[in-house]
Enzyme design. Structure first.
Site, short mmCIF file in Angstrom:
data_model
loop_
_atom_site.label_atom_id
_atom_site.label_comp_id
_atom_site.label_asym_id
_atom_site.label_seq_id
_atom_site.Cartn_x
_atom_site.Cartn_y
_atom_site.Cartn_z
N LYS A 113 151.07 72.64 3.74
CA LYS A 113 151.70 72.80 2.42
C LYS A 113 150.82 73.57 1.45
O LYS A 113 151.30 74.04 0.42
CB LYS A 113 152.07 71.43 1.84
CG LYS A 113 153.03 70.63 2.68
CD LYS A 113 154.28 71.37 3.08
CE LYS A 113 155.28 71.56 1.99
NZ LYS A 113 156.63 71.88 2.48
N SER A 123 154.14 64.46 12.84
CA SER A 123 155.06 65.61 12.97
C SER A 123 154.48 66.68 13.91
O SER A 123 155.23 67.48 14.46
CB SER A 123 155.40 66.22 11.60
OG SER A 123 154.29 66.87 11.03
#
Ligand code: PMP
Length: 357
Positions: free
Chosen positions: A52, A279
């Site tokens: 991110k 993830s």
């Protein structure tokens, strides 16, 4: 001798040296009787430990360029964690106050990290609307107060551009350095920025490349269009289909179980020493599923979005039962090759790359 002068403020271009240009890992494994390689960008190596940072840096850069943010403005964002950590760190480095709205069921490591960067957190309960409630509260705050900048990661095209201009080109060049070209890319969808941006760049180089969004089998929001069930793959499937995700541009959705993802992430750490989040396990399994369809020699690429340190209090660090249908128990990890970070010169010569029509 003259004293060394130290810059008072960190600039965006200085911060950009600690974001992106990550190594591309070649994960060698044996699966269903065949030796294979899956490529994964090592995004846990970014400034705050997640993919991110790329999006946060690019959104801030575009906002400065277009005058949407001014020095001293408060950055206000709704996030399930990593985005909050990125904006908290980059925002503080650039002298912005940061306020984060997030669902209260996210791991406490995420909340503690955001606070450690000096940001304020407002936890949002299920009764207050959970993730959608967090987005609504961020919007309400910006309507009430002046000098507020909302990055709006779920609707901001700069999120997609971050990956179209960095992650995608890096993958292409790193594979090219070993004479390979990608056949497919797969990644779990949070905002969809990664899968859309990388997908757009790779398809601009070769429109035959497959691009697959990935969702938790326990909560198939992309397939059903609604919030269903619950799952343990923090960072993906946040209760709705994000605006920047255009499913009609992509190939079919791949589903992966949360327990299977946990087992895969545990194996990456305990066998190869690659400590990544849930993830990442999910993404590796989705890439293997895609490769199973395309053939064992297909060059399938994914990302490892973050590291395992934010999950110390979660099931990732506990024993997970293998259930029927899981594929992680069938994956034997054999080794790792590491394709170098790209250099500044390579990035600027990108336009001369050969595009396949
Ligand atoms: N994994 C993790 C751990 C994340 O934090 C995110 C971002 N929410 C993703 C995957 C998905 O990335 P994107 O938002 O680009 O779809």
């Amino acid at each position: 001798m003259a004293a060394t002068t130290v810059a008072a403020n960190t600039t965006l271009s200085e911060l950009s040296r600690m974001v992106g240009n990550t190594p591309l890992l070649g994960i060698e494994c044996r699966f269903r009787g065949k030796r294979r390689v899956i490529y994964a960008k090592s995004e846990q190596l970014n400034l705050t430990g997640s993919i991110k940072d790329r999006m946060a840096l690019h959104i801030l850069r575009s906002a400065y360029e277009t005058g949407q943010i001014s020095p001293g403005d408060t950055i206000v964002e709704a996030t399930s964690g990593n985005t909050g950590i990125s904006f908290a760190a980059l925002g503080r480095a650039l002298r912005h106050p940061v306020r984060i709205f997030m669902p209260d069921w996210m791991s406490h490591e995420r909340k503690d990290l955001i606070r450690s960067y000096g940001a304020e957190i407002t936890p949002v309960t299920k009764e207050q609307g959970g993730f959608l409630g967090s987005i609504r509260m961020a919007e309400e705050m910006s309507a009430r107060k002046s000098h507020v900048f909302l990055p709006r990661q779920f609707t901001n095209e700069a999120n997609v551009k971050a990956h179209e201009t960095t992650t995608g080109p890096e993958i292409w060049m790193q594979l090219e350095s070993v004479g390979r070209r990608p056949s497919a890319f797969a990644a779990g969808v949070g905002t969809g920025g990664t899968v859309m941006g990388v997908g757009r760049f790779l398809r601009s180089m070769d429109k035959g490349i497959k691009v697959h969004p990935v969702e938790p089998a326990e909560s198939p929001t992309l397939t059903t269009g609604i919030k269903v069930g619950k799952h343990r793959i923090q960072g993906i499937s946040d209760e709705f289909i994000p605006e920047i995700l255009n499913l009609s541009e992509l190939d079919e959705v791949i589903q992966v179980s949360d327990g299977d993802s946990i087992l895969m992430a545990q194996k990456l750490a305990s066998t190869l020493g690659i400590g990544v989040g849930i993830s990442s396990g999910c993404n590796l399994l989705s890439a293997l599923t895609v490769q199973e369809n395309l053939g064992p020699d297909a060059v399938v690429v994914t990302v490892f979005p973050d590291d395992n340190k934010k999950y110390l209090s979660t099931d990732l660090l506990h024993s997970e039962p293998a259930r029927e249908g899981y594929i992680a128990p069938e994956v034997e990890l054999l080794g790792l090759s590491i394709l170098q970070r790209t250099c500044a010169f390579c990035s600027t010569s990108l336009t001369s790359l050969h595009r396949i029509s």
